[in-house]
Write an enzyme that holds these catalytic residues in place. Sequence first.
Site, PDB file in Angstrom:
ATOM      1  N   ASP A 165      36.688 -26.050  39.880  1.00  0.00           N
ATOM      2  CA  ASP A 165      36.737 -25.948  38.422  1.00  0.00           C
ATOM      3  C   ASP A 165      35.355 -25.699  37.832  1.00  0.00           C
ATOM      4  O   ASP A 165      35.151 -24.755  37.062  1.00  0.00           O
ATOM      5  CB  ASP A 165      37.326 -27.229  37.825  1.00  0.00           C
ATOM      6  CG  ASP A 165      38.632 -27.624  38.472  1.00  0.00           C
ATOM      7  OD1 ASP A 165      38.574 -28.349  39.482  1.00  0.00           O
ATOM      8  OD2 ASP A 165      39.691 -27.207  37.981  1.00  0.00           O
ATOM      9  N   GLU A 210      39.763 -21.427  43.952  1.00  0.00           N
ATOM     10  CA  GLU A 210      39.636 -20.233  43.119  1.00  0.00           C
ATOM     11  C   GLU A 210      38.243 -19.608  43.148  1.00  0.00           C
ATOM     12  O   GLU A 210      38.118 -18.385  43.238  1.00  0.00           O
ATOM     13  CB  GLU A 210      40.006 -20.569  41.670  1.00  0.00           C
ATOM     14  CG  GLU A 210      39.948 -19.379  40.742  1.00  0.00           C
ATOM     15  CD  GLU A 210      40.618 -19.637  39.401  1.00  0.00           C
ATOM     16  OE1 GLU A 210      40.186 -19.049  38.403  1.00  0.00           O
ATOM     17  OE2 GLU A 210      41.581 -20.433  39.360  1.00  0.00           O
TER      18      GLU A 210
END
Length: 429
Positions: free
Chosen positions: A15, A274
Amino acid sequence: MHADIFCRVIDNFGDIGVTWRLVRQLQREHDWRIRLWVDDLNSFQRLEPRVCVAATQHIDGIDITHWPQATDFTPAPIVIAMFSCDLPDQYVAHMRAQRNHPTTIPESLWINLEYLSAEDWVEGCHGLPSLRADGLSSHFFFPGFTAQTGGLLRESALIAERDTWQNDRATQRAFLEKLGLSPAAVAALFPVTQDHPAARLVNLFCYDNAPVAELFEVLGADARQTVLLIPEGVHPQHTSGQQGQLFIERVPFLPQTEYDKVLWTADLNFVRGEDSIVRGIWAGKPLIWQIYPQTENTHLDKLRAWFVQTGLPEDICNVMMHWNPESAQNDSAAAKDCVNAAALADQIHLSSYKKLSNDGDTRISQTKAVEFASALQQQLKPENFHAWKQHAYHFCTRQMAQTDLAAALTTFCLSKLSEQSKLTSERLK
């Protein structure tokens, strides 16, 4: 443009990793003025060593606020909730006040920047507004792999920097030596003569439930030597050493700019979450992605959608599917799976599964782990790996043709701010 960008750290590094890259690019390349709100400075500090544990600080023109210690809740003209995180209650209250007094306080543009996904529905939801019960509204902004999404994070000079790095073997060697690789591993990677091929370099960044024992065994038994880099904190039970043809090398956990160099140098990158999947794509090298695990195998559906976007051959997709564990099994399914795995291990000569117990508490499909080993063995064959390299490079090149995320977000915000200004003017007439 002036923005408050909020990040709640959930996945330790994913994140805040995505957020920090985005914030820096918006500030450097698009002249944004940013106050970054972060709730976990310790994780942030691992990626950016200049971060200290303080209520406020300033790095490279970016204001950083430690979320729990915040005192100033005045909203910026643009408010971005990374991964649609909840904003502080006091902050939302100030945003409501903006809406109730539009003559004195301009209403903020609220963006929910979502998780990266290759699923079809993303294109239809990208950019859509969402009206809350309290009268506030926000817009969804989806990163993605097509022109109908927000694209991927990519700094303007990234590919040129990558190409320069990949063409400089001497600099690569010095970098790896600085990471503390053993002399034997360095010698295998950079042989003095051409009598033996250089060892392949593999970078391992994965979650705790990945089948690393099978990976070690496959690499250790392969005809070509492999140097495997494992950063601090990833599978700490494994120490540096040699296992057959495999050199296991523990390396420090690196800041983002240094991690990019690892990705650029490696022949094969194991990435997770990610941030590292996007950086792995820009490396233009073969990669194996462990997607963030979810219940009911939702993560595997997302992985399959990504396969469709990439056009990866089925054999490579199989490697990745077997690297990603399924959601937790029940006891009977796990026991049956152990029996199947033992039978398959006999067929491909994988010794670590010759003596499996019926451990009904397992959370990793033993059959999938052995199938991963078998599939990887096939893809490491020279002709198969060459095709894999070509596909990775071509996919990277195709993605470079898309507008990058920071540029797309800037354009989107400018457009919405203009629309919002017109609506406010009409409302006040």
